[in-house]
Design a protein around this motif. Structure first.
Motif, short mmCIF file in Angstrom:
data_model
loop_
_atom_site.label_atom_id
_atom_site.label_comp_id
_atom_site.label_asym_id
_atom_site.label_seq_id
_atom_site.Cartn_x
_atom_site.Cartn_y
_atom_site.Cartn_z
N ARG A 44 -0.86 -34.57 49.88
CA ARG A 44 -1.02 -34.97 51.30
C ARG A 44 -2.41 -35.55 51.46
N LEU A 45 -2.44 -36.83 51.75
CA LEU A 45 -3.73 -37.54 51.86
C LEU A 45 -3.82 -38.31 53.17
N SER A 46 -3.13 -37.83 54.20
CA SER A 46 -3.14 -38.56 55.47
C SER A 46 -4.53 -38.53 56.11
N VAL A 47 -4.83 -39.56 56.90
CA VAL A 47 -6.11 -39.70 57.62
C VAL A 47 -7.30 -39.52 56.68
N ASN A 48 -7.46 -40.45 55.76
CA ASN A 48 -8.52 -40.34 54.75
C ASN A 48 -9.17 -41.66 54.39
N ARG A 49 -8.91 -42.73 55.15
CA ARG A 49 -9.50 -44.04 54.88
C ARG A 49 -9.14 -44.59 53.50
N ILE A 50 -7.94 -44.29 53.07
CA ILE A 50 -7.53 -44.80 51.76
C ILE A 50 -6.99 -46.21 51.94
#
Ligand SMILES: Nc1ncnc2c1ncn2[C@@H]1O[C@H](COP(=O)(O)OP(=O)(O)OP(=O)(O)O)[C@@H](O)[C@H]1O
Length: 910
Positions: free
Chosen positions: A720-726
């Protein structure tokens, strides 16, 4: 007032200034507040006699004075009237309200009037002029860490990533520019609060942000924005003697900027128009950590002497100078009572774009710029460290060519390495007998050996301060630490900007708090007399004071007790550097500072303490069973633990930590994890023997962080990598790694910055990972191309159950591609194409396709442009499709009467 041509072709006569004063007389009476300044000028040019001035002065009220003055001016003819307008224009600060009126009239004085002298005797505008001059001068250079090599702010300042957040730290969107920080159009979370609260980690650029704010205010046009600017450092409020009491007026005029003329008039003006002032308070964290602003008494009167911190609290609460603008900065974790906060802004440092921009500024020479950029590209670890501007600045110094210490190209690179290099650079440059001067190959160890005396003395001073929460040192403390001659010239300490709260005597501070922490750690390592208790003092500091035992409770997990280290970054940094300096890799270096037996003792003490506290900390973390997962909720302290382990570079401790995570779901959401932390996370997680779910939602990883996680993707099933400026580069890494191991089941990338390019990588994951059941890629930057690409991959996936695409822009073309993929799809049960710009055409295609689908259960089409026609197609589809349970259509332009027709079907949600 400019020359115009009349309709009959004749040139108009010269403009009548007298007439103008007559026509707009009442406007002038309303807006001219400083008659004295006008009288001074009229007299200075002999337009007015002493007697004239006395006649005006004798009038009872200010408007009467203005009227009388205007009468006299008009009686003296055109030239005097013109001159009056000239003065109004030339001293805009004093007559700011008349600026639009003058501009509208196109007033342009004749050469004769322009040659007349204008003196500014308005105390308020003289004061603001003085402020602009002083603050402009003070903010021109970034206070660098070498004193000599001062950097022009204008040449270096690179706008940070700034994010508006709510009280729960959930993102509300970006701050587009520094100017918009103060305007109310976005991000206000409490209309009654008056303070813009800026938070961020150590070295992320909070002070520089305020400096830039100050600098742009100083160089802005008078009349635009606030009239007064008062920059304060919170540290100043804590440095006054314990019994000190001062009034607001003293605080402003003695500890900020003193008016040259009529301070009473200036202060009165401020009290009358408080909203014209802007205050900045830098570093709330630098006040004592147990200070509770909400408990301080209100200071009722601006003239009443009060403890300085009470003045600070009353200003922030709006009890003093209500309505004045306030920007307050603090380290992450420091809280401000909600009632005081108007907006909350999180500083995120440099992302890839900002880092490139900063690189171009620091290395203007093209070849060097390319060299540094390729070094950054080659090392995500280096780039991750550089996302914190302070560390970036240090690293860039080391990346500079020429003599002096160089950054080792081999990895790993720790923060201790970076600070050792900084220390080495200072020592080697300033010591006359520096071995580096003659031999560039000379080892770091020998440089430290040469500089041992001053470094240890600085360490003693730093430790003395940290142990007492002191960051400013008077002459007696500097003397007590027995700094050898030349130690001050090393440039680690700088003079506190005047006027200091300690009065006229010189006071010093370390160039940065992290540097003080580094020196305190150096002292703990190098001083032979430091016993185990002292060595470990900062590990137990907060816990002991609150009667908690060891590090077991640092997570704040027991009975909601506060995390005692939350506001104590300097303690955490000291421990971090301690781990770095006592690591195996630094042994050779440290041996030059401390006897081998002492070193062994200290190493042993640190490792056994670290291992024991780690075990007990991990055991104490809260766990919950959620379906097949045993979830462990880690706290920000866990991140510090990881940082310690990484700094120590100890595989043994890292294996211990990996084994201690007795859960298969590690939740690190909202932990303020940054890209550099991912190296530490991967360092531990790659030792985890089993497969793991990892939740890193709502942090600040960006692409560098994803790259740093490479070593552990072989273990991760839920990511889960949501909301991370990826952005796309991060998506590419995910694609390369996840298609290698093919074990991922859940991929969360909601609210990142992935474009259609990145969508091709995500599509590859969807296509090639046979176990992927959930893909969340809403609120990214996908258009129809990205939509088509994901739809094509969806068509091939046999496992996917749930796709979230909310808030992209795939439009009708993308919708048609999804329609094609939905026809006879074997597994997809939930799909959101909400808020995607889909209109009738796309809606009808989806409806037709769903007639041939028996897997879908929930379909979100909210907030699109679907009309009655599309609704009818969807209704027809529902007559055929018996598996779809929920069709969400709210927020579409479907007429209520049309919606009513379908309301009997409970599967429709309008
Ligand atoms: N926007 C920026 N542009 C260029 N350099 C920056 C910027 N922000 C920070 N820096 C560099 O990083 C250094 C540290 O920044 P700053 O002192 O503002 O950090 P901080 O967040 O106030 O840290 P702390 O909370 O530890 O006091 C600066 O001296 C400067 O060299």
């Amino acid at each position: 007032m400019e020359s115009r041509v009349l309709p009959d072709g004749k040139a108009p006569g010269p403009p009548s200034f007298m007439k103008l004063l007559k026509v707009d007389r009442e406007l002038l009476v309303t807006h001219i507040r400083n008659v004295q300044c006008l009288l001074d000028n009229l007299m200075a040019n002999d337009y007015f006699s002493m007697e004239d001035a006395e006649i005006v002065g004798a009038c009872p009220t200010p408007p009467d004075k203005v009227r009388k003055m205007l009468d006299l001016v008009q009686s003296k003819g055109e030239e005097v009237c013109e001159y009056l307008l000239h003065v109004l224009q030339q001293i805009p600060d004093a007559f700011v309200d008349l600026k639009p009126w003058l501009a509208e009239r196109g007033f342009w004085p004749s050469e004769l009037v322009r040659s007349r002298v204008v003196v500014n005797t308005d105390p308020v505008s003289r004061y603001t002029q003085k402020m602009r001059l002083e603050w402009g001068r003070d903010s021109k250079f970034i206070k660098s860490y070498t004193q000599r090599e001062e950097m022009l702010l204008a040449d270096t300042y690179t706008e940070h990533i700034m994010e508006l957040v709510d009280f729960h730290d959930a993102a509300l969107g970006g701050v587009s520019s520094l100017d918009s920080l103060l305007v109310d159009s976005t991000g206000v979370i409490n209309v009654d609060g008056e303070t813009v609260f800026v938070v961020g980690d150590a070295g992320v650029g909070k002070s520089v942000l305020l400096q830039q704010l100050q600098n742009s205010w100083a160089s802005s046009e008078p009349g635009a924005g606030p009239r007064f600017f008062f920059p304060f450092r919170c540290r100043t409020f804590g440095c006054f003697p314990p019994a000190a009491a001062l009034s607001l007026r003293e605080l402003l005029f003695s500890h900020s900027c003193c008016p040259e003329l009529e301070p009473d008039a200036v202060f009165e003006f401020l009290l009358r128009f408080p909203a014209t002032a802007l205050f900045t308070f830098d570093g709330l964290d630098e006040l004592q950590s147990d200070l509770d602003l909400s408990r301080l008494p209100d200071v009722a009167s601006p003239l009443q002497p009060a403890p300085p911190v009470a003045l600070l609290a009353s200003l922030l609460r709006g009890k003093l100078l209500p309505g004045a603008g306030k920007v307050l900065t603090a380290r992450t974790g420091v809280e401000l009572p909600r009632a005081l906060v108007r907006k909350k802004v999180r500083l995120r440092g440099f992302g890839p774009e900002q880092l490139r921009a900063y690189t171009r500024k620091v290395f203007p020479e093209l070849a060097e710029q390319q060299r540094v950029l390729s070094q950054l590209d080659a090392s995500p670890q280096l780039s991750s460290l550089c996302s914190v501007p302070l560390f970036c600045w240090i690293i860039f110094r080391c990346l500079r060519g020429g003599p002096g210490p160089q950054l080792a190209t081999e990895l790993p690179l720790t923060l201790t390495d970076v600070f050792l290099l900084l220390a080495e650079a200072h020592v080697s440059r300033t010591m006359p007998s520096s071995p580096l001067r003659s031999d560039p190959q000379h080892s770091q160890a020998e440089t430290f050996h040469t500089g041992r005396g001053p470094l240890c003395a600085l360490g003693r001073l730093a430790y003395w301060g940290l142990a007492r929460n002191r960051f400013v040192f008077g002459p007696e403390q500097v003397a007590a630490s027995q700094l050898p001659e030349g130690a001050l010239q090393l440039g680690f300490l700088r003079l506190v900007p005047e006027p200091g709260p300690l009065g006229p005597q010189a006071a010093y501070e370390f160039l940065h708090l992290t540097l003080q922490a580094f020196f305190a750690a150096l002292f703990l390592v190098a001083d032979d007399s430091v016993g185990t208790a002292k060595l470990l003092r900062f590990f137990g500091e907060g816990t002991a004071r609150r009667g908690l035992r060891g590090l077991g409770c640092l997570g704040g997990c027991h009975g909601g007790k506060k995390d005692p280290f939350r506001n104590n970054d300097h303690c955490q940094f000291t421990n971090l550097f301690l781990c770095g300096l006592l690591s195996k890799a630094k042994q050779e270096l440290v041996q030059h500072l401390v006897p081998p037996a002492t070193l062994r003792r200290k190493r042993r003490a640190l490792w056994s303490h670290l291992a024991a506290s780690l075990r007990s900390y991990l055991k104490g973390l809260p766990r919950t069973q959620a379906g097949e997962f045993l979830q462990v909720q880690a706290m920000p302290t866990f991140i510090w633990m990881l940082r310690y382990i990484y700094e120590a570079q100890s595989q043994r401790v890292s294996r211990l930590a990996a084994r201690g995570i007795c859960a298969n779901y590690l939740k690190l959401a909202y932990c303020n994890t940054c890209s550099a932390d991912c190296s530490a996370l991967a360092f531990v997680l790659h030792h985890v023997p089993k497969q793991l779910a990892l939740d890193l939602d709502n942090n600040n990883l960006c692409d560098y962080g994803v790259k740093e996680l490479r070593p552990c993707f072989g273990r991760l099933t839920v990511i889960r990598l949501s909301v991370n400026r990826i952005a796309d580069a991060g998506a590419r890494v995910l694609s390369e790694e996840l298609t290698k191991y093919k074990i991922v089941t859940f991929l969360g990338l909601y609210n990142n910055q992935i474009t259609d390019v990145g969508a091709t990588y995500v599509a590859k994951i969807l296509e090639e990972c046979p176990g992927l059941t959930h893909l969340k890629i809403g609120a990214n930057l996908l258009t129809s191309e990205g939509g088509k690409c994901l739809a094509a991959a969806l068509k091939k996936s046999r496992s996917i159950l749930d796709i979230g695409m909310w808030g992209n822009k795939i439009g009708d073309e993308g919708a048609k591609a999804f329609a094609d993929a939905l026809r006879d799809h074997p597994s997809l049960a939930t799909l959101s194409l909400a808020f995607n710009g889909i209109s009738t055409e796309g809606g009808k295609s989806l409806a037709q396709a769903l007639q041939q689908n028996s897997s879908m259960k929930i379909f979100w089409l909210t907030k699109n442009n679907l009309d009655d026609e599309a609704a009818e197609s969807l209704a027809e589809m529902l007559e055929v499709n018996q598996t779809l349970n929920d069709l969400c259509l709210s927020g579409n332009p479907i007429k209520p009467e049309e919606a009513k027709v379908f309301q009997h079907d409970k599967r429709f949600h309008f």
